[in-house]
Design an enzyme around this catalytic site. Sequence first.
Site, mmCIF file in Angstrom:
data_model
loop_
_atom_site.group_PDB
_atom_site.id
_atom_site.type_symbol
_atom_site.label_atom_id
_atom_site.label_comp_id
_atom_site.label_asym_id
_atom_site.label_seq_id
_atom_site.Cartn_x
_atom_site.Cartn_y
_atom_site.Cartn_z
ATOM 1 N N ASP A 12 0.862 -1.191 0.000
ATOM 2 C CA ASP A 12 0.000 0.000 0.000
ATOM 3 C C ASP A 12 0.895 1.236 0.000
ATOM 4 O O ASP A 12 1.742 1.386 0.878
ATOM 5 C CB ASP A 12 -0.887 -0.024 1.263
ATOM 6 C CG ASP A 12 -1.944 1.067 1.262
ATOM 7 O OD1 ASP A 12 -2.981 0.867 1.902
ATOM 8 O OD2 ASP A 12 -1.726 2.135 0.651
ATOM 9 N N GLU A 111 -2.955 -0.013 -4.046
ATOM 10 C CA GLU A 111 -2.766 -1.232 -3.256
ATOM 11 C C GLU A 111 -2.701 -2.452 -4.159
ATOM 12 O O GLU A 111 -3.362 -2.484 -5.194
ATOM 13 C CB GLU A 111 -3.978 -1.487 -2.354
ATOM 14 C CG GLU A 111 -4.182 -0.516 -1.258
ATOM 15 C CD GLU A 111 -5.475 -0.839 -0.508
ATOM 16 O OE1 GLU A 111 -5.699 -2.018 -0.197
ATOM 17 O OE2 GLU A 111 -6.235 0.098 -0.260
HETATM 18 P P1 TTP Z 1 -5.337 5.072 0.863
HETATM 19 O O1 TTP Z 1 -4.276 4.050 0.597
HETATM 20 O O2 TTP Z 1 -6.496 4.688 1.700
HETATM 21 O O3 TTP Z 1 -4.678 6.340 1.574
HETATM 22 P P2 TTP Z 1 -3.261 7.015 1.359
HETATM 23 O O4 TTP Z 1 -2.410 6.253 0.388
HETATM 24 O O5 TTP Z 1 -3.465 8.450 1.009
HETATM 25 O O6 TTP Z 1 -2.651 6.971 2.813
HETATM 26 P P3 TTP Z 1 -2.009 5.745 3.598
HETATM 27 O O7 TTP Z 1 -0.576 6.124 3.823
HETATM 28 O O8 TTP Z 1 -2.778 5.649 4.871
HETATM 29 O O9 TTP Z 1 -2.147 4.529 2.737
HETATM 30 O O10 TTP Z 1 -5.902 5.625 -0.497
HETATM 31 C C1 TTP Z 1 -5.096 5.809 -1.662
HETATM 32 C C2 TTP Z 1 -5.487 7.067 -2.403
HETATM 33 O O11 TTP Z 1 -6.871 7.014 -2.747
HETATM 34 C C3 TTP Z 1 -5.308 8.330 -1.578
HETATM 35 O O12 TTP Z 1 -3.998 8.878 -1.679
HETATM 36 C C4 TTP Z 1 -6.366 9.235 -2.151
HETATM 37 C C5 TTP Z 1 -7.461 8.308 -2.655
HETATM 38 N N1 TTP Z 1 -8.597 8.324 -1.715
HETATM 39 C C6 TTP Z 1 -9.657 9.185 -1.969
HETATM 40 O O13 TTP Z 1 -9.676 9.896 -2.987
HETATM 41 N N2 TTP Z 1 -10.695 9.219 -1.080
HETATM 42 C C7 TTP Z 1 -10.715 8.455 0.057
HETATM 43 O O14 TTP Z 1 -11.681 8.531 0.856
HETATM 44 C C8 TTP Z 1 -9.618 7.573 0.304
HETATM 45 C C9 TTP Z 1 -9.598 6.706 1.557
HETATM 46 C C10 TTP Z 1 -8.580 7.544 -0.603
HETATM 47 MG MG MG Z 2 -2.175 4.144 0.581
#
Ligand code: TTP
Ligand code: MG
Length: 357
Positions: A12, A111
């Site tokens: 991720d 992911e």
């Molecule tokens: P995530 O992997 O959930 O979040 P992230 O990569 O920003 O942070 P983390 O370090 O906790 O993994 O989501 C991946 C991308 O998807 C995120 O950068 C932006 C997008 N996204 C949205 O647009 N809306 C949302 O509600 C979420 C959860 C993610």
């Molecule tokens: Mg992420």
Amino acid sequence: MREKKRVIFHLDMDHFYTAVETRERPELEGKPVVVGADPKGGSGRGVVSTSNYEARKVGVHSGMPISRAYKLCPEAVYLPSNFPRYIEVSNKIMATARQYADKFEQWGIDEAFLDVSSRVKNYAEAKALAQRIKREISQKEHLTCSIGVGPNKLIAKIGSDYQKPNGLTVVKEEDAEKFLQPLPVRKLLWVGRKTEAKLKAMGVETIGDLARFDPSVLAETFGVAGTQMYRMAHGVDRSEVEERTAVKSVSHETTFEEDTDDAEAVLNALDALAEEVTMEVQSQRLFFKTVTVKVRFENFETHTRSRTLQFMTNRPQDLKKHAKELLAPYLRVNRKIRLIGVRVSTFVSAEKQQTLC
Ligand code: TTP
Ligand code: MG
């Protein structure tokens, strides 16, 4: 027969959208950064797509109204989302990671699950392989990710979230139950807020509490999901990593306010859906080849018809023409329609399309 032991990774990317933005603007390094809707000095509508770890420290997170984020952190740098750019970066990262897997399953934009069972002999080798993937992504893309390594998808997924950012968590099969025990039940993939509240009322807060609970009561209360939950609490998950890449299809559908047999109204709605679908496809810089229409009659009977074109396209007029032809037989039967939908699939990216021509 004993099942073959598996080794699964879950990868991720860390604060993905903001990480891509920061990488491209070094002056943002160390500052709180938010990607999402325009905050308009606190009166903006819409939500936060993601925030970097500096902004998370003061409570700004994905899905939060942008106006609230602005209140919490007015000094953050607010940027609009550049989805095509994130897809492009994601494609490169996924191409790097998939080389190391027997089976590769992408989830969302940042992911993926990797089944690496045949590539490593033990967990020490698994750890070295995960480090190698992290290093390669960091060198090629200047981005960090977190990886969870475990005997199945459940443990790997929980592992990748365990030490973020830039984490690597390795959980061997024999340690899986102990690893899960202290974590809140919410961490089990599909335990939503409602189930969480129900479990809490039954005195179950941690995965360990769940593992010690009477499975027959769980089955009675939650049905098949209760049995599944119990197995997962013991670290058991037999689901396979399924070969899957990025976006498989783009679709939109409309339910009419009242069921209708007015062909003109249905065709107008179909055109609007085709516009929406092509806009989304273009924004992701994709081309499609397969068109599917869906129709649901007033009695909920549902039909789909598909056609694969001779060529790749992302033009709304092509989609409108083919969707209309596919829908025509359903309009001739003079039955009331409740819903129609348009889907496109079989994609190639704009980059690939250029090299094909
Ligand atoms: P995530 O992997 O959930 O979040 P992230 O990569 O920003 O942070 P983390 O370090 O906790 O993994 O989501 C991946 C991308 O998807 C995120 O950068 C932006 C997008 N996204 C949205 O647009 N809306 C949302 O509600 C979420 C959860 C993610
Ligand atoms: Mg992420």
